[in-house]
Design a protein around this motif. Sequence first.
Motif, PDB file in Angstrom:
ATOM      1  N   LEU A 275       0.925  -1.212  -0.103  1.00 20.65           N
ATOM      2  CA  LEU A 275       0.043   0.094  -0.137  1.00 20.65           C
ATOM      3  C   LEU A 275       0.981   1.182   0.060  1.00 20.65           C
ATOM      4  CD1 LEU A 275      -2.691   1.447   0.202  1.00 20.65           C
ATOM      5  CD2 LEU A 275      -2.644   1.118   2.696  1.00 20.65           C
ATOM      6  N   LYS A 276       0.832   2.168  -1.026  1.00 19.16           N
ATOM      7  CA  LYS A 276       1.572   3.427  -1.264  1.00 19.16           C
ATOM      8  C   LYS A 276       0.317   4.465  -1.022  1.00 19.16           C
ATOM      9  CE  LYS A 276       4.752   3.494  -4.199  1.00 19.16           C
ATOM     10  NZ  LYS A 276       5.280   3.887  -5.231  1.00 19.16           N
ATOM     11  N   VAL A 277       0.642   5.330  -0.272  1.00 25.78           N
ATOM     12  CA  VAL A 277      -0.348   6.484  -0.321  1.00 25.78           C
ATOM     13  C   VAL A 277       0.784   7.883  -0.147  1.00 25.78           C
ATOM     14  CG1 VAL A 277      -2.151   7.988   1.415  1.00 25.78           C
ATOM     15  CG2 VAL A 277      -1.746   5.412   1.278  1.00 25.78           C
ATOM     16  N   ASN A 278       0.372   8.721  -1.294  1.00 23.06           N
ATOM     17  CA  ASN A 278       1.140   9.878  -1.391  1.00 23.06           C
ATOM     18  C   ASN A 278       2.648   9.518  -1.507  1.00 23.06           C
ATOM     19  OD1 ASN A 278      -1.136  11.520  -1.459  1.00 23.06           O
ATOM     20  ND2 ASN A 278      -1.145  11.808   0.551  1.00 23.06           N
ATOM     21  N   GLN A 279       2.939   8.626  -2.170  1.00 19.76           N
ATOM     22  CA  GLN A 279       4.421   7.992  -2.324  1.00 19.76           C
ATOM     23  C   GLN A 279       5.085   7.507  -1.208  1.00 19.76           C
ATOM     24  OE1 GLN A 279       5.209   8.066  -5.760  1.00 19.76           O
ATOM     25  NE2 GLN A 279       3.347   8.946  -6.129  1.00 19.76           N
ATOM     26  N   HIS A 280       4.306   7.267  -0.282  1.00 22.56           N
ATOM     27  CA  HIS A 280       5.015   6.835   1.028  1.00 22.56           C
ATOM     28  C   HIS A 280       4.158   5.368   1.084  1.00 22.56           C
ATOM     29  CE1 HIS A 280       7.060  10.253   2.190  1.00 22.56           C
ATOM     30  NE2 HIS A 280       5.717  10.821   2.169  1.00 22.56           N
ATOM     31  N   PHE A 281       5.311   4.535   1.551  1.00 25.88           N
ATOM     32  CA  PHE A 281       4.748   3.092   1.711  1.00 25.88           C
ATOM     33  C   PHE A 281       4.091   2.847   3.160  1.00 25.88           C
ATOM     34  CE2 PHE A 281       7.854   2.213  -1.817  1.00 25.88           C
ATOM     35  CZ  PHE A 281       6.981   1.510  -2.617  1.00 25.88           C
ATOM     36  N   VAL A 351      -2.626  -7.686  -9.100  1.00 22.67           N
ATOM     37  CA  VAL A 351      -3.478  -6.729  -9.583  1.00 22.67           C
ATOM     38  C   VAL A 351      -3.090  -5.086  -9.089  1.00 22.67           C
ATOM     39  CG1 VAL A 351      -5.830  -5.548  -9.615  1.00 22.67           C
ATOM     40  CG2 VAL A 351      -5.269  -8.068 -10.115  1.00 22.67           C
ATOM     41  N   VAL A 352      -2.948  -4.303  -9.609  1.00 22.24           N
ATOM     42  CA  VAL A 352      -2.369  -2.827  -9.144  1.00 22.24           C
ATOM     43  C   VAL A 352      -3.315  -1.934  -9.349  1.00 22.24           C
ATOM     44  CG1 VAL A 352      -0.749  -1.083  -9.266  1.00 22.24           C
ATOM     45  CG2 VAL A 352       0.111  -3.667  -9.637  1.00 22.24           C
ATOM     46  N   MET A 353      -3.932  -1.356  -8.337  1.00 22.85           N
ATOM     47  CA  MET A 353      -4.893  -0.150  -8.526  1.00 22.85           C
ATOM     48  C   MET A 353      -4.149   1.129  -8.139  1.00 22.85           C
ATOM     49  SD  MET A 353      -7.953  -1.786  -6.086  1.00 22.85           S
ATOM     50  CE  MET A 353      -8.541  -0.262  -5.802  1.00 22.85           C
ATOM     51  N   THR A 354      -4.180   2.023  -9.244  1.00 20.97           N
ATOM     52  CA  THR A 354      -3.423   3.187  -9.132  1.00 20.97           C
ATOM     53  C   THR A 354      -4.714   4.100  -9.135  1.00 20.97           C
ATOM     54  OG1 THR A 354      -1.485   2.136  -9.858  1.00 20.97           O
ATOM     55  CG2 THR A 354      -1.493   4.640 -10.095  1.00 20.97           C
ATOM     56  N   THR A 365      -1.401  -2.804  -4.224  1.00 25.81           N
ATOM     57  CA  THR A 365      -0.879  -4.018  -4.885  1.00 25.81           C
ATOM     58  C   THR A 365      -1.874  -5.298  -4.466  1.00 25.81           C
ATOM     59  OG1 THR A 365       1.202  -3.258  -5.293  1.00 25.81           O
ATOM     60  CG2 THR A 365       0.978  -5.733  -5.485  1.00 25.81           C
ATOM     61  N   LEU A 366      -2.532  -5.965  -5.200  1.00 27.68           N
ATOM     62  CA  LEU A 366      -3.366  -6.922  -4.599  1.00 27.68           C
ATOM     63  C   LEU A 366      -2.978  -8.338  -5.034  1.00 27.68           C
ATOM     64  CD1 LEU A 366      -6.693  -4.904  -5.391  1.00 27.68           C
ATOM     65  CD2 LEU A 366      -5.511  -5.156  -3.098  1.00 27.68           C
TER      66      LEU A 366
END
Length: 371
Positions: A275-281, A351-354, A365-366
Amino acid sequence: MTAWPRSAWNVCYFQANQSYMQKIPFFKKFITCLLAGLVVGAFLLRQGVTFFRQWVPIRTMSLIEFLIVLVAVIYAFIWQARKKNSPGTLAFWQGLIRYGVAYDLASFGWEKICHLQLVIPGNWADRPYRSFTPSELFWSFFSHSYLFGCIIAGLQIAGAMLLLFRRTTLVGVFILLPVLANILLMDIFYDIGQSVVVHASIMMLGALYFLFLEFNRLKAFFFAASNNIASLQMPGYMKAAIRLSIIFIPLLLIAMHGNPNRHPALTGKYEVKQLKVNQHFLAPTGCSDSLLTVVYFEVNDGCVFEFNTPQRRWSGTYKMDKDHLGISWRNPGGKPDFKGVLSRDPATGMVVMTGVLGGDSTEVTLQKVMN
């Protein structure tokens, strides 16, 4: 008053006695005795296991059931060897079948009313649905409504009572057969247990026995007797078309409606691997963290985000337009929509949700864990 000649009395007596002592085929004797043994043995075994297992070992009760069946089968051959066709003997064995089926079903009915059946442990209410076995799902469903259980119990008791009277035996059979058929099918398809399936099958055969005894009468009633329904005056082909319409029109409408699983390759349960939010893992540091951990893509374009526990879920619907994915939420209300793209990592198959969720750039990333 003129007296009848002695020969006339003899003829009348002979004819009456002949009709009274009609020959009973061996097959009927054997089936009747066998069914009586099975029914009586089955209901005694169930009563013993339910109420007396603390004092009588189950092996002993099973042996008693076997001996009852064995004695019944042996008597069928003795009955045939004696060449006696007394209706009283036949009535006795048929009475055992009627009483055994009636007692067993009435007992089940009273157990439902008295909370001895269709009752589950309280801790089951807190268990995940997926953890239930088919039999546990069955008991959980039927334990939900006590009134529903009482209705089933009422049918069982009423049908059992009607079965015990000769004039109402068929009425009792017509009440009990749907109940028994339903019980038997659920026992089979919900894996209630082999012994339970055998028991229900025996009781079903006991009820069917009396249905087959009246086969000719039922055949005449259902197919030969006239009815009071007015005949519709129209060509035969139109009647046939109307009758067939109940098959073809629903199928046509279903075909036009389409498959509710519009994206079968996507449908399933996914675990969040990254999980990445605002470029932070981000990674959860404890169960109290409200981080996305599981994603479900359901039929009818349903979507669920789960945040660590099933109690923290967002439920909504998604729309796919090629690779573009949009998710709007129904429950809880006021949650921000997700808009982005869906892609697959060719190296890992994940599967990648962006996209954007509530103003935050998000990349999830799922990994699919269940279809």
